[in-house]
Enzyme design. Structure first.
Site, PDB file in Angstrom:
ATOM      1  N   ASP A  32       0.876  -1.339  -0.164  1.00  7.08           N
ATOM      2  CA  ASP A  32       0.005   0.146   0.073  1.00  7.08           C
ATOM      3  C   ASP A  32       0.826   1.379  -0.052  1.00  7.08           C
ATOM      4  O   ASP A  32       1.828   1.254   0.556  1.00  7.08           O
ATOM      5  CB  ASP A  32      -0.802   0.020   1.188  1.00  7.08           C
ATOM      6  N   GLY A  33       0.240   2.499  -0.523  1.00 10.36           N
ATOM      7  CA  GLY A  33       0.857   3.720  -0.446  1.00 10.36           C
ATOM      8  C   GLY A  33       1.463   4.133  -1.691  1.00 10.36           C
ATOM      9  O   GLY A  33       2.133   5.213  -1.711  1.00 10.36           O
ATOM     10  N   ASN A  34       1.449   3.365  -2.900  1.00 10.17           N
ATOM     11  CA  ASN A  34       2.085   3.723  -4.351  1.00 10.17           C
ATOM     12  C   ASN A  34       1.635   5.270  -4.711  1.00 10.17           C
ATOM     13  O   ASN A  34       2.264   5.920  -5.032  1.00 10.17           O
ATOM     14  CB  ASN A  34       1.480   2.920  -5.385  1.00 10.17           C
ATOM     15  N   GLY A  35       0.247   5.448  -4.332  1.00 15.33           N
ATOM     16  CA  GLY A  35      -0.383   6.695  -4.943  1.00 15.33           C
ATOM     17  C   GLY A  35       0.162   7.967  -4.142  1.00 15.33           C
ATOM     18  O   GLY A  35       0.778   8.564  -4.634  1.00 15.33           O
ATOM     19  N   ASN A  80     -10.692  -1.989  -6.232  1.00 14.28           N
ATOM     20  CA  ASN A  80      -9.739  -1.189  -7.246  1.00 14.28           C
ATOM     21  C   ASN A  80     -10.591  -0.627  -8.503  1.00 14.28           C
ATOM     22  O   ASN A  80     -10.118   0.223  -9.162  1.00 14.28           O
ATOM     23  CB  ASN A  80      -8.675  -1.813  -7.237  1.00 14.28           C
ATOM     24  N   ARG A 206      -5.540  -1.870   8.522  1.00 14.31           N
ATOM     25  CA  ARG A 206      -6.666  -2.613   7.986  1.00 14.31           C
ATOM     26  C   ARG A 206      -6.272  -3.948   7.221  1.00 14.31           C
ATOM     27  O   ARG A 206      -5.239  -3.913   6.718  1.00 14.31           O
ATOM     28  CB  ARG A 206      -7.644  -1.778   7.076  1.00 14.31           C
ATOM     29  N   SER A 208      -8.491  -4.982   4.672  1.00 14.54           N
ATOM     30  CA  SER A 208      -9.071  -4.679   3.533  1.00 14.54           C
ATOM     31  C   SER A 208      -9.464  -5.792   2.561  1.00 14.54           C
ATOM     32  O   SER A 208      -9.305  -5.783   1.514  1.00 14.54           O
ATOM     33  CB  SER A 208      -8.108  -3.671   2.724  1.00 14.54           C
TER      34      SER A 208
HETATM   35  C1  FPP Z   1      -1.772   0.082  -3.632  1.00 12.61           C
HETATM   36  O1  FPP Z   1      -1.376   1.408  -3.636  1.00 12.61           O
HETATM   37  C2  FPP Z   1      -1.067  -0.581  -4.762  1.00 12.61           C
HETATM   38  C3  FPP Z   1      -1.822  -1.062  -5.815  1.00 12.61           C
HETATM   39  C4  FPP Z   1      -3.196  -1.131  -5.996  1.00 12.61           C
HETATM   40  C5  FPP Z   1      -1.264  -1.840  -6.975  1.00 12.61           C
HETATM   41  C6  FPP Z   1      -0.136  -2.661  -6.727  1.00 12.61           C
HETATM   42  C7  FPP Z   1       0.524  -3.175  -7.897  1.00 12.61           C
HETATM   43  C8  FPP Z   1       1.849  -3.319  -8.192  1.00 12.61           C
HETATM   44  C9  FPP Z   1       2.900  -3.078  -7.341  1.00 12.61           C
HETATM   45  C10 FPP Z   1       1.913  -4.059  -9.569  1.00 12.61           C
HETATM   46  C11 FPP Z   1       2.420  -5.602  -9.137  1.00 12.61           C
HETATM   47  C12 FPP Z   1       2.479  -6.400 -10.437  1.00 12.61           C
HETATM   48  C13 FPP Z   1       2.377  -7.553 -10.760  1.00 12.61           C
HETATM   49  C14 FPP Z   1       2.350  -8.264 -11.900  1.00 12.61           C
HETATM   50  C15 FPP Z   1       2.706  -8.432  -9.681  1.00 12.61           C
HETATM   51  P1  FPP Z   1      -2.237   2.435  -3.620  1.00 12.61           P
HETATM   52  O2  FPP Z   1      -2.499   2.735  -5.168  1.00 12.61           O
HETATM   53  O3  FPP Z   1      -3.572   2.155  -3.028  1.00 12.61           O
HETATM   54  O4  FPP Z   1      -1.735   3.547  -2.673  1.00 12.61           O
HETATM   55  P2  FPP Z   1      -2.462   4.945  -2.041  1.00 12.61           P
HETATM   56  O5  FPP Z   1      -3.014   4.197  -0.941  1.00 12.61           O
HETATM   57  O6  FPP Z   1      -1.253   5.750  -1.615  1.00 12.61           O
HETATM   58  O7  FPP Z   1      -3.476   5.730  -3.037  1.00 12.61           O
END
Ligand code: FPP
Length: 267
Positions: A32-35, A80, A206, A208
Site C-alpha cells: 500500500d501507498g503507491n499513489g 480497485n 486494516r 481490506s
Molecule cells: C496500492 O497502492 C497498490 C496497488 C493498488 C497496486 C500494486 C501493484 C503493483 C505493485 C504491481 C504488481 C504487478 C505484478 C504483475 C505482480 P495505492 O495505489 O492504493 O496507494 P495509495 O493508498 O497511496 O493510494
C-alpha cells in the site's frame, strides 16, 4: 547465519538477527501507498505503481534468500475498479508488461506464479499472458508467487459457500460433512499453508478484504513506510519483529499441547 549484509544506522547487520529456523514459510503483503508516494513527489500515481514493481522484485529476491517459500501479494482488489479508468487501465497494462518482461527470469529461478481472483473482467490480452505464465511455471517448485488480482476475501468465502451448498444439493457431500478442512479445499489458495505473517505498508491498520479466511491466525506487521520506499532492510525488520512474537493460536504457550479449558478462549 549471514543472509546478506543489511546495515542499519548504528552499523548493525540486520541479517545477523534473523533466526533461519523461524523464517515464515508464507508471507502475505498488502503493498500500500503507491499513489501517496507519487503524489508527495508531485508525480502521477502511475509512477508509484511502476516503482512498486521494482520493490516487489527486491522483496521476492529477499524472500528467497531468507528461505521463505510462498509470497502472496495484493495487486488489485475487487474494490480497485472504483478508481479512475485511467488508473485501472494503467494497472492492467502494467500487469501484462511486468509478466512479459519478467516471466523468463521467474521461470529460470524455478518460481511458480499463480494469479488468485476472478479474472473474468480483465481484457483477453491479460488473461492470455496470465494463463501462459501460469502454465510455463506450473511445475516449478522452489518458490510460489501468488498475485491476487480482482480478489476479495468475502467474495472468496461466498464462492466457497456456494460450491459447498451445490455439492450438498447434488448429494456429493452431506451438510454434516462441512468442516474447516472441506472449506479449505475449496479456497482459491487450496493446498497452500496459511500465511504466518501479513505485512501491510503505509501505516494503514486494516486487512481490506484480503485473505479473510487464511489470515485467521497470522501475525500482522504494519510498516509506516510507503510501498515504493519499502526495501529489503524494512522487510528484515518485519521478519525480526515476527520472530519476537509468541504465537499462541488461542492457547497458552507452556500448555499449548495440553488440554486446558482457558486455551479455548480467543486471545
Ligand atoms: C496500492 O497502492 C497498490 C496497488 C493498488 C497496486 C500494486 C501493484 C503493483 C505493485 C504491481 C504488481 C504487478 C505484478 C504483475 C505482480 P495505492 O495505489 O492504493 O496507494 P495509495 O493508498 O497511496 O493510494
Amino acid at each position: 547465519m549471514i543472509i546478506g549484509k543489511i546495515i542499519d544506522k548504528e552499523n548493525n547487520d540486520l541479517s545477523k538477527r534473523i533466526d533461519k529456523q523461524k523464517v515464515p514459510e508464507h508471507i502475505a503483503i498488502i503493498m500500500d501507498g503507491n499513489g501517496r508516494w507519487a503524489t508527495k513527489k508531485g508525480l502521477p500515481r502511475s509512477y508509484g505503481h511502476k516503482r512498486g514493481v521494482s520493490v516487489l522484485k527486491e522483496i521476492l529476491k529477499a524472500s528467497k534468500k531468507l528461505g521463505c517459500k510462498v509470497l502472496t501479494v495484493y495487486a488489485f482488489s475487487t474494490e480497485n475498479w472504483t478508481r479512475p479508468t485511467k488508473e485501472v487501465d494503467f494497472l492492467i497494462n502494467l500487469f501484462s508488461e511486468v509478466l512479459r518482461n519478467e516471466i523468463e527470469e521467474i521461470n529460470e529461478e524455478s518460481t511458480k506464479i499463480k494469479f488468485i481472483g476472478d479474472l473474468t473482467p480483465f481484457p483477453e490480452t491479460l488473461k492470455k499472458i496470465i494463463s501462459s505464465s501460469e502454465s510455463l511455471t506450473k511445475n516449478n517448485n522452489k518458490f510460489l508467487l501468488n498475485v491476487c488480482v480482482n480478489y476479495g476475501g468475502r467474495q472468496e468465502i461466498v464462492k466457497v459457500a456456494k460450491e459447498l451448498v451445490l455439492k450438498c444439493c447434488t448429494g456429493e457431500i452431506k451438510p454434516s460433512e462441512v468442516n474447516e478442512e472441506l472449506f479449505n479445499s475449496e479456497l482459491l489458495t487450496r493446498g497452500i499453508k496459511d500465511p504466518e505473517l501479513l505485512i501491510r505498508t503505509s501505516g494503514e491498520k486494516r486487512i481490506s478484504n484480503f485473505l479473510l479466511w487464511q489470515l485467521a491466525y497470522s501475525e500482522i506487521y504494519i510498516s509506516d513506510v510507503l510501498w515504493p520506499d519499502f526495501n529489503e532492510f524494512e522487510f528484515l525488520k518485519a521478519i525480526i519483529d515476527y520472530q519476537s512474537r509468541n504465537r499462541r493460536f488461542g492457547g497458552i504457550e507452556s500448555l499449548s499441547n495440553e488440554s486446558n479449558q482457558d486455551s479455548q478462549l480467543p486471545s
